[in-house]
Design a protein around this motif. Structure first.
Motif, PDB file in Angstrom:
ATOM      1  N   GLU A  32     -37.609 -76.119  34.557  1.00 40.02           N
ATOM      2  CA  GLU A  32     -37.880 -76.275  33.131  1.00 40.02           C
ATOM      3  C   GLU A  32     -37.583 -74.980  32.387  1.00 40.02           C
ATOM      4  O   GLU A  32     -37.899 -73.895  32.868  1.00 40.02           O
ATOM      5  CB  GLU A  32     -39.346 -76.659  32.958  1.00 40.02           C
ATOM      6  N   SER A  33     -36.963 -75.094  31.226  1.00 42.82           N
ATOM      7  CA  SER A  33     -36.714 -73.914  30.391  1.00 42.82           C
ATOM      8  C   SER A  33     -37.066 -74.250  28.952  1.00 42.82           C
ATOM      9  O   SER A  33     -37.063 -75.417  28.552  1.00 42.82           O
ATOM     10  CB  SER A  33     -35.252 -73.458  30.491  1.00 42.82           C
ATOM     11  N   SER A  34     -37.368 -73.228  28.173  1.00 42.69           N
ATOM     12  CA  SER A  34     -37.794 -73.473  26.792  1.00 42.69           C
ATOM     13  C   SER A  34     -37.557 -72.245  25.929  1.00 42.69           C
ATOM     14  O   SER A  34     -37.468 -71.119  26.423  1.00 42.69           O
ATOM     15  CB  SER A  34     -39.280 -73.855  26.753  1.00 42.69           C
ATOM     16  N   LEU A  70     -38.026 -80.620  30.576  1.00 45.52           N
ATOM     17  CA  LEU A  70     -39.485 -80.518  30.610  1.00 45.52           C
ATOM     18  C   LEU A  70     -40.022 -81.305  31.803  1.00 45.52           C
ATOM     19  O   LEU A  70     -39.667 -82.461  32.020  1.00 45.52           O
ATOM     20  CB  LEU A  70     -40.079 -81.079  29.319  1.00 45.52           C
ATOM     21  N   ILE A  71     -40.886 -80.675  32.601  1.00 41.75           N
ATOM     22  CA  ILE A  71     -41.496 -81.334  33.755  1.00 41.75           C
ATOM     23  C   ILE A  71     -42.851 -81.891  33.337  1.00 41.75           C
ATOM     24  O   ILE A  71     -43.712 -81.154  32.856  1.00 41.75           O
ATOM     25  CB  ILE A  71     -41.674 -80.353  34.928  1.00 41.75           C
ATOM     26  N   SER A 111     -45.857 -89.797  39.290  1.00 41.64           N
ATOM     27  CA  SER A 111     -44.942 -88.808  39.837  1.00 41.64           C
ATOM     28  C   SER A 111     -44.541 -87.857  38.713  1.00 41.64           C
ATOM     29  O   SER A 111     -45.118 -87.884  37.623  1.00 41.64           O
ATOM     30  CB  SER A 111     -43.701 -89.472  40.454  1.00 41.64           C
ATOM     31  N   TYR A 112     -43.554 -87.017  38.988  1.00 38.69           N
ATOM     32  CA  TYR A 112     -43.115 -85.999  38.031  1.00 38.69           C
ATOM     33  C   TYR A 112     -41.640 -86.218  37.713  1.00 38.69           C
ATOM     34  O   TYR A 112     -40.843 -86.536  38.601  1.00 38.69           O
ATOM     35  CB  TYR A 112     -43.330 -84.596  38.608  1.00 38.69           C
ATOM     36  N   GLU A 155     -34.213 -83.284  26.484  1.00 36.94           N
ATOM     37  CA  GLU A 155     -34.253 -82.489  25.248  1.00 36.94           C
ATOM     38  C   GLU A 155     -35.516 -82.839  24.476  1.00 36.94           C
ATOM     39  O   GLU A 155     -35.586 -83.854  23.785  1.00 36.94           O
ATOM     40  CB  GLU A 155     -33.009 -82.753  24.399  1.00 36.94           C
ATOM     41  N   ILE A 156     -36.520 -81.973  24.602  1.00 40.61           N
ATOM     42  CA  ILE A 156     -37.844 -82.231  24.045  1.00 40.61           C
ATOM     43  C   ILE A 156     -38.222 -81.099  23.088  1.00 40.61           C
ATOM     44  O   ILE A 156     -37.835 -79.950  23.297  1.00 40.61           O
ATOM     45  CB  ILE A 156     -38.899 -82.308  25.166  1.00 40.61           C
TER      46      ILE A 156
END
Length: 420
Positions: free
Chosen positions: A200-202, A230-231, A247-248, A253-254
């Protein structure tokens, strides 16, 4: 840790950190003695690091470091022992531009054994208007690799009946449950679980103000976060016992945006009251655009015709409440070396999954959990200076919902802590 001071402006710290946490847990029926769960947990973390500080000017300090991290976990609910390695280096410059201005600029580079290299810069500043009011802001890039639980977890709660599966084991375990006749229906296509779970990156933006004077303190923060991959947790199936399989997954794109307001008041030297509120909007950019383009439909119950949903009818992401609030009361009884605290937590309604087949959460979905309040209370007493005995209860008013497995009822506890 070994600290080496070369001179008044330059020092180096050599740090070696190792921790091992082991636990054995047995959950049994207190009446019949039936063993509901028997598990072991063994996690290790090794991290050597070298960190240097150099005072460049009278107003600024440069900090830089390099480190190596090895983390491993072996537990009952994993099929095998798992391990991640990573190397990292970072630098930060902290400078006072004036008596009122402070700026911090920094960056970090991570080399992960399972995921791509990541470079994470950040810039933050604070301006003190006067002794009571300050304005602050920041912008930065963040990176988070999936943890062991999100990848390899395989757990079924014997008492309640829900299941949590790590992403890497979810397809195989779900097939096993289907073969055993324990799955009522699959909520997401299994093809969605074929690609690897990405890191995940942000990019986050924050602008806020703090106030502190006398007995009052308050903080307001406006935020916007744009996520890639996003996880988050997601219901992937429903079991025949009425419970869910979690689950995950990655949400591509959030963005999340809103504000947080926290305030506190010191009634007396022994009594403190604080309150907080968060307004949160969390949307999928692709879904939002599809709604605005008029390409997402729902069937009208009266006309039996498909109609495009309006932007105001698009609710947003699963597991996200629009409103969160809390009230906390802390009372210190110095005479008896004791304290009592009460916490009221409110969460507004949120959705678990799409139920009408249009691929997103709208206000017409039937998987919404109604808003609720939980009440937590705890009391702590100190004995002989080093012993702390705490008695408390979470969810004291016994709020229950079959769709919320983490709230099975009142959770009472007794904790004894000894510091030496």
């Amino acid at each position: 840790r070994l600290d080496h001071k070369w001179n008044d402006d330059f020092n180096i710290s050599y740090e070696f950190y190792y921790t091992n946490y082991q636990a054995a847990e047995l959950l049994a029926d207190p009446i019949g003695g039936e063993v509901l769960s028997d598990s072991d947990f063994n996690q290790t973390l090794l991290r050597p690091e070298i960190r240097a500080n150099y005072k460049i000017t009278e107003y600024g300090t440069l900090t830089a470091g390099v480190g190596y991290q090895v983390e491993a976990l072996d537990r009952t609910f994993f099929d095998e022992r798992v391990q991640f390695d990573s190397q990292y280096l970072y630098a930060q410059y902290d400078v006072n531009l004036s008596e009122k201005w402070n700026v911090i600029a920094g960056a970090r580079f991570d080399n992960h054994s399972e995921y791509s290299n990541q470079f994470s810069p950040k810039l933050a500043a604070i301006y003190n208007i006067n002794e009571s009011i300050a304005v602050k802001g920041s912008v930065g890039y963040g990176f988070k690799a999936p943890d062991f639980r999100q990848l390899y977890f395989d757990f079924t709660n014997s008492a309640v009946g829900y299941t949590v599966l790590g992403y890497n084991v979810a397809p195989g375990k779900l097939n096993e449950l289907q073969a055993q006749g324990q799955i009522l229906d699959v909520v997401v296509p299994l093809n969605d679980l074929n690609d690897p779970l990405e890191a995940e990156s942000s990019i986050g933006y924050n602008l806020g103000m703090t106030y502190k004077k006398g007995k009052w303190n308050a903080e307001l923060n406006l935020f916007r976060n744009d996520f890639t991959n996003l996880i988050d947790t997601r219901i992937i199936a429903r079991r025949t016992n009425g419970q869910n399989v979690f689950s995950y997954v990655n949400f591509d794109e959030i963005y999340t945006t809103g504000f947080e307001l926290n305030t506190g008041y010191k009634v007396t030297n022994d009594l403190n009251i604080s309150a907080g509120y968060q307004l949160l909007y969390a949307f999928d950019k692709a879904q939002e655009q599809a709604v605005e383009d008029g390409s997402v439909f729902i069937r009208d119950a009266q006309t039996n015709q498909s109609v495009a949903i309006d932007r105001s009818e698009y609710f947003g992401l699963v597991n996200r409440s629009r409103h969160n609030a809390n009230i906390k009361i802390f009372y210190d009884i110095k005479k008896y070396k004791a304290n009592v605290n009460l916490r009221l937590l409110y969460r507004s309604k949120y959705a678990q999954f799409d139920t009408n087949g249009n691929g997103l959460i709208d206000i017409y979905d039937s998987s919404f959990i109604n808003g609720f309040v939980t009440t937590n209370v705890a009391a702590t007493k100190t004995f002989y200076k080093d012993f702390d005995l705490q008695i408390g209860a979470n969810n004291l008013l016994n709020y229950r919902d079959n769709n919320i497995p983490t709230l099975p009822g009142i959770q009472g506890y007794i904790r004894l802590n000894y510091q030496f």
